[in-house]
Design an enzyme around this catalytic site. Sequence first.
Site, PDB file in Angstrom:
ATOM      1  N   SER A  33       0.801  -1.218   0.000  1.00 53.45           N
ATOM      2  CA  SER A  33       0.000   0.000   0.000  1.00 53.45           C
ATOM      3  C   SER A  33       0.837   1.273   0.000  1.00 53.45           C
ATOM      4  O   SER A  33       0.370   2.324  -0.434  1.00 53.45           O
ATOM      5  CB  SER A  33      -0.941   0.016   1.212  1.00 53.45           C
ATOM      6  OG  SER A  33      -0.201  -0.091   2.421  1.00 53.45           O
ATOM      7  N   GLY A  70      -1.895  -4.312   1.432  1.00 57.37           N
ATOM      8  CA  GLY A  70      -1.950  -5.485   2.296  1.00 57.37           C
ATOM      9  C   GLY A  70      -0.970  -6.576   1.936  1.00 57.37           C
ATOM     10  O   GLY A  70      -0.852  -7.566   2.660  1.00 57.37           O
ATOM     11  N   ASN A  98       4.251  -4.882   5.732  1.00 54.00           N
ATOM     12  CA  ASN A  98       3.183  -5.679   6.344  1.00 54.00           C
ATOM     13  C   ASN A  98       3.727  -6.888   7.091  1.00 54.00           C
ATOM     14  O   ASN A  98       3.154  -7.298   8.106  1.00 54.00           O
ATOM     15  CB  ASN A  98       2.176  -6.111   5.271  1.00 54.00           C
ATOM     16  CG  ASN A  98       1.342  -4.943   4.785  1.00 54.00           C
ATOM     17  OD1 ASN A  98       0.775  -4.201   5.577  1.00 54.00           O
ATOM     18  ND2 ASN A  98       1.279  -4.757   3.480  1.00 54.00           N
ATOM     19  N   ASP A 179      -4.058   7.453   9.704  1.00 54.75           N
ATOM     20  CA  ASP A 179      -3.663   6.172  10.299  1.00 54.75           C
ATOM     21  C   ASP A 179      -2.230   6.189  10.826  1.00 54.75           C
ATOM     22  O   ASP A 179      -1.789   5.246  11.488  1.00 54.75           O
ATOM     23  CB  ASP A 179      -3.845   5.020   9.309  1.00 54.75           C
ATOM     24  CG  ASP A 179      -3.015   5.165   8.039  1.00 54.75           C
ATOM     25  OD1 ASP A 179      -2.123   6.038   7.983  1.00 54.75           O
ATOM     26  OD2 ASP A 179      -3.259   4.400   7.082  1.00 54.75           O
ATOM     27  N   HIS A 182       0.444   5.604   6.407  1.00 57.29           N
ATOM     28  CA  HIS A 182       0.550   5.866   4.967  1.00 57.29           C
ATOM     29  C   HIS A 182       0.831   7.336   4.695  1.00 57.29           C
ATOM     30  O   HIS A 182       0.149   8.212   5.228  1.00 57.29           O
ATOM     31  CB  HIS A 182      -0.741   5.429   4.266  1.00 57.29           C
ATOM     32  CG  HIS A 182      -0.981   3.962   4.348  1.00 57.29           C
ATOM     33  ND1 HIS A 182      -1.743   3.385   5.342  1.00 57.29           N
ATOM     34  CD2 HIS A 182      -0.515   2.942   3.581  1.00 57.29           C
ATOM     35  CE1 HIS A 182      -1.760   2.067   5.172  1.00 57.29           C
ATOM     36  NE2 HIS A 182      -1.015   1.785   4.107  1.00 57.29           N
TER      37      HIS A 182
END
Length: 211
Positions: A33, A70, A98, A179, A182
């Site tokens: 991502s 993801g 991740n 978040d 990002h």
Amino acid sequence: MHIAVLMLAFMTMANPAWAGATKPVKLVVLGDSLSAGLGLSAQEAFPQKLQKALQTKGIEVGITNAGVSGDTTSGGRDRLDWSVADGTDGVIVELGANDALRGIDPDVARAALTDIVQRLKARKISVMLCGMLAPPNYGAEYAARFNSIYPDLAKTFDVPLYPFFLEGVAADAKLNQADGIHPTAEGVDIIVGRIMPTVEAFIGTIAEQRR
């Protein structure tokens, strides 16, 4: 501009037969991502902004965004063949965030990244690694095992390494989305600016190999 690119440009002007040697370099960003551009418009994603920045400097390049939100290193490995088309000159590998966030065994991530590099090299495709750092919550031992993956592989396979993809952006609230993970569009600009010298050298090496 890298000296090899300049040489090819001069040769093309002197001899039109060299025109084919200066065709745009085809790159793929194989990532998660962070490169897919989660939360951003398509034009704000890392691959698109990197392409624009390179073209502004007169470096002809076409970059495909093969980022999947993801994705882990294992996921990138499993989709490698269809994510990287024949005719690709180089792949920028941006995977591992991740794995680290989920606490996946570093040996699993190392094996997946090793397979990615080996398979791309077998296809005569150049590779550049973007490193990732483990968050502190899994402890020092985990971090040491995970963080060593990228420099180890870069040395083993003699491929260029940008040590930490989020350098200058990680943990800065102003440069990250809500978040905290990002990058914002401004954050992507900083990543592009910092990674440019490594990417330019990578493209220069590809240009030299075409000669």
